[in-house]
Design a protein around this motif. Structure first.
Motif, PDB file in Angstrom:
ATOM      1  N   UNK A  48       0.833  -1.201   0.000  1.00  0.00           N
ATOM      2  CA  UNK A  48       0.000   0.000   0.000  1.00  0.00           C
ATOM      3  C   UNK A  48       0.872   1.257   0.000  1.00  0.00           C
ATOM      4  N   UNK A  49       1.913   1.258   0.840  1.00  0.00           N
ATOM      5  CA  UNK A  49       2.825   2.402   0.899  1.00  0.00           C
ATOM      6  C   UNK A  49       3.509   2.634  -0.447  1.00  0.00           C
ATOM      7  N   UNK A  50       4.007   1.572  -1.062  1.00  0.00           N
ATOM      8  CA  UNK A  50       4.715   1.708  -2.343  1.00  0.00           C
ATOM      9  C   UNK A  50       3.773   2.114  -3.475  1.00  0.00           C
ATOM     10  N   UNK A  51       2.538   1.621  -3.457  1.00  0.00           N
ATOM     11  CA  UNK A  51       1.604   2.001  -4.521  1.00  0.00           C
ATOM     12  C   UNK A  51       1.243   3.485  -4.434  1.00  0.00           C
ATOM     13  N   UNK A  52       1.049   3.987  -3.223  1.00  0.00           N
ATOM     14  CA  UNK A  52       0.762   5.424  -3.063  1.00  0.00           C
ATOM     15  C   UNK A  52       1.958   6.266  -3.464  1.00  0.00           C
ATOM     16  N   UNK A  53       3.150   5.834  -3.108  1.00  0.00           N
ATOM     17  CA  UNK A  53       4.365   6.558  -3.477  1.00  0.00           C
ATOM     18  C   UNK A  53       4.506   6.595  -5.000  1.00  0.00           C
ATOM     19  N   UNK A  54       4.204   5.478  -5.656  1.00  0.00           N
ATOM     20  CA  UNK A  54       4.307   5.410  -7.115  1.00  0.00           C
ATOM     21  C   UNK A  54       3.272   6.325  -7.775  1.00  0.00           C
TER      22      UNK A  54
END
Length: 142
Positions: free
Chosen positions: A22-28
């Motif tokens: 979830x963190x990486x998808x939002x960052x992307x």
């Protein structure tokens, strides 16, 4: 007791993996919106020069909203038949609408907005002048 600990460990590991995704998808998503490299926010400041070497993607071009179709006039011709004047992209279309389909009867460029305002001011208040395109379409149908 061992089965409960194994199940608890699996649940904690699954929660950690889902949180990381979830963190990486939002960052992307944020980096794509800004048009910078997805690694730019993850690297320490000292290594930020390395992210400049990675070519960044061009910013996404904002999509323009599609132009809306505006119904200018509608007139019933018979039982289930209508004559509809619709405007789209600066062109007015006269459409014959029946229960079996829609046919284009006539097309004409839509008058500019400034001319419409002037035409409304020049019209006499007592009698309304009919729209030229509707008259032509009614004559062609009759």
């Amino acid at each position: 007791m061992d089965d409960i600990l194994v199940a608890l460990r699996a649940i904690v590991a699954l929660g950690a993996v889902l949180g990381l995704l979830l963190f990486l998808s939002r960052r992307l998503q944020k980096s794509q919106a800004k048009g910078v490299s997805p690694l730019a926010g993850l690297m320490p400041r000292k290594l930020a020069k390395l992210t400049e070497l990675v070519p960044s993607r061009p910013a996404a071009v904002p999509r323009s909203r599609p132009e809306k179709i505006t119904v200018v006039a509608r007139s019933g011709i018979g039982g289930k038949a209508q004559l509809v004047v619709a405007e789209f992209g600066g062109i007015r279309y006269v459409l014959g609408v029946t229960e079996h389909g829609i046919n284009v009867v006539d097309t004409q460029e839509a008058p500019p907005l400034a001319e419409e305002i002037l035409a409304e001011e020049e019209r006499p208040a007592v009698a309304e002048m009919p729209d030229d395109i509707v008259d032509r379409a009614l004559r062609s149908v009759a």
